[in-house]
Scaffold this motif. Structure first.
Motif, PDB file in Angstrom:
ATOM      1  N   LEU A   1       0.835  -1.189   0.000  1.00 23.99           N
ATOM      2  CA  LEU A   1       0.000   0.000   0.000  1.00 23.99           C
ATOM      3  C   LEU A   1       0.875   1.247   0.000  1.00 23.99           C
ATOM      4  N   VAL A   2       0.524   2.220  -0.840  1.00 21.23           N
ATOM      5  CA  VAL A   2       1.274   3.466  -0.899  1.00 21.23           C
ATOM      6  C   VAL A   2       0.305   4.636  -0.875  1.00 21.23           C
ATOM      7  N   GLU A   3       0.405   5.441   0.183  1.00 24.02           N
ATOM      8  CA  GLU A   3      -0.469   6.605   0.343  1.00 24.02           C
ATOM      9  C   GLU A   3       0.130   7.835  -0.341  1.00 24.02           C
ATOM     10  N   SER A   4      -0.760   8.747  -0.708  1.00 26.45           N
ATOM     11  CA  SER A   4      -0.333  10.038  -1.250  1.00 26.45           C
ATOM     12  C   SER A   4      -1.452  11.046  -1.022  1.00 26.45           C
ATOM     13  N   GLY A   5      -1.135  12.312  -1.243  1.00 22.68           N
ATOM     14  CA  GLY A   5      -2.146  13.355  -1.162  1.00 22.68           C
ATOM     15  C   GLY A   5      -2.105  14.201   0.095  1.00 22.68           C
ATOM     16  N   GLY A   6      -1.262  13.834   1.058  1.00 22.84           N
ATOM     17  CA  GLY A   6      -1.162  14.634   2.263  1.00 22.84           C
ATOM     18  C   GLY A   6      -0.617  16.026   1.970  1.00 22.84           C
TER      19      GLY A   6
ATOM     20  N   LEU B   1      -9.389  18.022   1.416  1.00 16.13           N
ATOM     21  CA  LEU B   1      -8.227  17.299   0.923  1.00 16.13           C
ATOM     22  C   LEU B   1      -8.665  15.883   0.583  1.00 16.13           C
ATOM     23  N   THR B   2      -8.082  15.294  -0.459  1.00 13.68           N
ATOM     24  CA  THR B   2      -8.357  13.904  -0.802  1.00 13.68           C
ATOM     25  C   THR B   2      -7.067  13.102  -0.744  1.00 13.68           C
ATOM     26  N   LEU B   3      -7.083  12.071   0.059  1.00 12.33           N
ATOM     27  CA  LEU B   3      -5.951  11.151   0.147  1.00 12.33           C
ATOM     28  C   LEU B   3      -6.195   9.961  -0.768  1.00 12.33           C
ATOM     29  N   SER B   4      -5.103   9.429  -1.299  1.00 12.13           N
ATOM     30  CA  SER B   4      -5.180   8.234  -2.144  1.00 12.13           C
ATOM     31  C   SER B   4      -4.272   7.162  -1.587  1.00 12.13           C
ATOM     32  N   CYS B   5      -4.632   5.926  -1.840  1.00 10.60           N
ATOM     33  CA  CYS B   5      -3.814   4.794  -1.431  1.00 10.60           C
ATOM     34  C   CYS B   5      -3.873   3.756  -2.539  1.00 10.60           C
ATOM     35  N   GLU B   6      -2.738   3.547  -3.187  1.00 11.16           N
ATOM     36  CA  GLU B   6      -2.671   2.524  -4.233  1.00 11.16           C
ATOM     37  C   GLU B   6      -2.314   1.188  -3.589  1.00 11.16           C
ATOM     38  N   TYR B   7      -3.049   0.143  -3.965  1.00  7.96           N
ATOM     39  CA  TYR B   7      -2.781  -1.180  -3.409  1.00  7.96           C
ATOM     40  C   TYR B   7      -2.505  -2.167  -4.540  1.00  7.96           C
ATOM     41  N   THR B   8      -1.741  -3.204  -4.222  1.00  7.74           N
ATOM     42  CA  THR B   8      -1.290  -4.130  -5.260  1.00  7.74           C
ATOM     43  C   THR B   8      -2.338  -5.191  -5.582  1.00  7.74           C
TER      44      THR B   8
ATOM     45  N   ASP C   1     -19.823  12.424   8.641  1.00  6.15           N
ATOM     46  CA  ASP C   1     -20.429  13.574   7.962  1.00  6.15           C
ATOM     47  C   ASP C   1     -19.413  14.554   7.409  1.00  6.15           C
ATOM     48  N   ARG C   2     -18.125  14.312   7.651  1.00  6.78           N
ATOM     49  CA  ARG C   2     -17.091  15.192   7.072  1.00  6.78           C
ATOM     50  C   ARG C   2     -16.180  14.431   6.110  1.00  6.78           C
ATOM     51  N   PHE C   3     -15.908  13.159   6.409  1.00  3.20           N
ATOM     52  CA  PHE C   3     -15.009  12.346   5.594  1.00  3.20           C
ATOM     53  C   PHE C   3     -15.814  11.303   4.824  1.00  3.20           C
ATOM     54  N   SER C   4     -15.276  10.918   3.666  1.00  2.58           N
ATOM     55  CA  SER C   4     -15.927   9.884   2.865  1.00  2.58           C
ATOM     56  C   SER C   4     -14.875   8.945   2.281  1.00  2.58           C
ATOM     57  N   ILE C   5     -15.067   7.645   2.483  1.00  2.00           N
ATOM     58  CA  ILE C   5     -14.141   6.644   1.959  1.00  2.00           C
ATOM     59  C   ILE C   5     -14.738   6.017   0.709  1.00  2.00           C
ATOM     60  N   SER C   6     -13.882   5.776  -0.260  1.00  2.00           N
ATOM     61  CA  SER C   6     -14.322   5.117  -1.491  1.00  2.00           C
ATOM     62  C   SER C   6     -13.141   4.381  -2.103  1.00  2.00           C
ATOM     63  N   LYS C   7     -13.415   3.550  -3.079  1.00  2.00           N
ATOM     64  CA  LYS C   7     -12.334   2.861  -3.759  1.00  2.00           C
ATOM     65  C   LYS C   7     -12.690   2.637  -5.216  1.00  2.00           C
ATOM     66  N   ASP C   8     -11.662   2.530  -6.031  1.00  2.00           N
ATOM     67  CA  ASP C   8     -11.801   2.252  -7.448  1.00  2.00           C
ATOM     68  C   ASP C   8     -11.030   0.970  -7.726  1.00  2.00           C
ATOM     69  N   ASN C   9     -11.764  -0.129  -7.879  1.00  2.00           N
ATOM     70  CA  ASN C   9     -11.093  -1.419  -8.071  1.00  2.00           C
ATOM     71  C   ASN C   9     -10.356  -1.494  -9.407  1.00  2.00           C
ATOM     72  N   ASP C  10     -10.822  -0.752 -10.396  1.00  2.00           N
ATOM     73  CA  ASP C  10     -10.138  -0.761 -11.694  1.00  2.00           C
ATOM     74  C   ASP C  10      -8.759  -0.118 -11.584  1.00  2.00           C
ATOM     75  N   LYS C  11      -8.645   0.871 -10.698  1.00  2.00           N
ATOM     76  CA  LYS C  11      -7.380   1.566 -10.500  1.00  2.00           C
ATOM     77  C   LYS C  11      -6.626   1.056  -9.282  1.00  2.00           C
ATOM     78  N   ASN C  12      -7.220   0.092  -8.557  1.00  2.00           N
ATOM     79  CA  ASN C  12      -6.604  -0.404  -7.313  1.00  2.00           C
ATOM     80  C   ASN C  12      -6.229   0.756  -6.392  1.00  2.00           C
ATOM     81  N   THR C  13      -7.172   1.661  -6.201  1.00  2.00           N
ATOM     82  CA  THR C  13      -6.907   2.842  -5.389  1.00  2.00           C
ATOM     83  C   THR C  13      -8.032   3.081  -4.391  1.00  2.00           C
TER      84      THR C  13
END
Length: 117
Positions: free
Chosen positions: A4-9, A18-25, A62-74
């Motif tokens: 896992l590699v985070e970015s966006g801080g 702010l939106t954080l991203s995490c790429e996973y293998t 109500d302030r943060f939202s988690i989501s994922k994109d399986n096509d991008k593994n993010t």
């Protein structure tokens, strides 16, 4: 073994977003975001399972939202209405037996720093 590699801080002003991203293998049954501020214990922020069910800590609901994109593994964490108390190192994690924020998580990224002033 999931990597896992985070970015966006970044440094932002209170009230900002702010939106954080995490790429996973590889996709996991359960993915989550955690944070740790200096001198404090690590706390769970949000998680999402492979059915799309989401859970949030009360402090970010109500302030943060988690989501994922399986096509991008993010994995993403959209953070709105940021407060100084959101300042922390943010980590993404994968695999927890019961898919709970309080569980033991198996795989961790190295983190990305968020500073709110």
């Amino acid at each position: 073994h999931v990597q896992l590699v985070e970015s966006g801080g970044d440094s932002v002003q209170a009230g900002g977003s702010l939106t954080l991203s995490c790429e996973y293998t590889e996709n996991s049954r359960c993915l989550g975001w955690f944070r740790q501020a200096p001198g404090k214990e690590r706390e769970g922020v949000a998680l999402i399972d492979n059915r799309g069910n989401r859970k949030y800590a009360d402090s970010v609901k109500d302030r943060f939202s988690i989501s994922k994109d399986n096509d991008k593994n993010t994995l993403y964490l959209q953070m709105n209405s940021l407060k100084p108390e959101d300042t922390a190192m943010y980590y993404c994690a994968a695999e927890a037996r019961r898919c709970l924020l309080a569980d033991q998580w198996t795989y961790w990224g190295k983190g990305t720093q968020v500073t709110v002033s």
